[in-house]
Design a protein around this motif. Structure first.
Motif, PDB file in Angstrom:
ATOM      1  N   ALA A 134      33.014  37.599  37.939  1.00 31.66           N
ATOM      2  CA  ALA A 134      33.069  37.814  36.488  1.00 31.66           C
ATOM      3  C   ALA A 134      31.722  37.508  35.843  1.00 31.66           C
ATOM      4  N   ILE A 139      41.775  41.111  31.592  1.00 34.55           N
ATOM      5  CA  ILE A 139      41.619  42.181  32.589  1.00 34.55           C
ATOM      6  C   ILE A 139      42.020  43.520  31.978  1.00 34.55           C
ATOM      7  N   LYS A 140      43.096  43.541  31.193  1.00 36.47           N
ATOM      8  CA  LYS A 140      43.494  44.782  30.500  1.00 36.47           C
ATOM      9  C   LYS A 140      42.402  45.243  29.548  1.00 36.47           C
ATOM     10  N   THR A 183      39.198  44.700  29.678  1.00 32.45           N
ATOM     11  CA  THR A 183      37.935  45.084  30.318  1.00 32.45           C
ATOM     12  C   THR A 183      38.036  46.372  31.127  1.00 32.45           C
ATOM     13  N   LYS A 184      39.197  46.995  31.166  1.00 30.38           N
ATOM     14  CA  LYS A 184      39.346  48.237  31.939  1.00 30.38           C
ATOM     15  C   LYS A 184      38.386  49.325  31.470  1.00 30.38           C
ATOM     16  N   LEU A 242      36.536  35.338  31.178  1.00 33.46           N
ATOM     17  CA  LEU A 242      37.254  35.517  32.440  1.00 33.46           C
ATOM     18  C   LEU A 242      36.688  34.594  33.513  1.00 33.46           C
ATOM     19  N   TYR A 254      34.018  39.059  29.937  1.00 34.22           N
ATOM     20  CA  TYR A 254      33.717  38.650  31.315  1.00 34.22           C
ATOM     21  C   TYR A 254      33.288  37.189  31.399  1.00 34.22           C
ATOM     22  N   ARG A 261      36.211  34.654  42.292  1.00 31.26           N
ATOM     23  CA  ARG A 261      36.482  35.519  41.138  1.00 31.26           C
ATOM     24  C   ARG A 261      35.621  35.135  39.942  1.00 31.26           C
TER      25      ARG A 261
END
Length: 134
Positions: free
Chosen positions: A96, A59-60, A62-63, A80, A77, A92
């Protein structure tokens, strides 16, 4: 006059009651609409923690991902989605995989994964749609 006031109060309470039912119904509908679909999965506690740590790291990463065409973001993704799927967090995982498909619409993997997820959920029309795209 007293009879008129009694009728007025009955109407007032009726409308207040109807308003309450409408507001309560809208709140309940919204709360169920946003609820995440979870499927029970058997994952060992230490494996679950590793997966959750990996999810936090991805998640960090893909920011800063752009809308289209960046391979590392696409792979992130996909990973994820697979992690969420392993944990049984289907909503979720779908999000993704859909994001991966947005980044690289020519790739078959996210469509295949989406088709498999929808098949497992017994949503066969969506499963067929995504598997045909794959």
């Amino acid at each position: 006059m007293e009879k008129y006031m009694q009728g007025f109060l009955q109407k007032k309470y009726f409308y207040v009651g109807i308003g309450f039912v409408i507001v309560f119904g809208a709140v309940m509908l919204f709360s169920f609409w946003k609820k995440e679909i979870m499927v029970p999965m058997t994952v060992l506690p230490e494996e679950k923690q590793k997966i959750q740590d990996s999810i936090a790291q991805i998640i960090k990463e893909t920011k800063g991902c752009p809308q289209k065409g960046q391979e590392p973001c696409y792979n992130a993704y996909i990973q994820l989605g697979l992690h969420y799927q392993t944990l049984g967090r289907v909503t979720r995982a779908i999000q993704a995989f859909e994001r991966a498909a947005e980044i690289d619409s020519a790739a078959y993997v996210p469509y295949s994964d989406l088709g498999s997820l929808y098949r497992d959920l017994k949503v066969y029309d969506k499963a067929e749609e995504y598997l045909r795209k794959a």
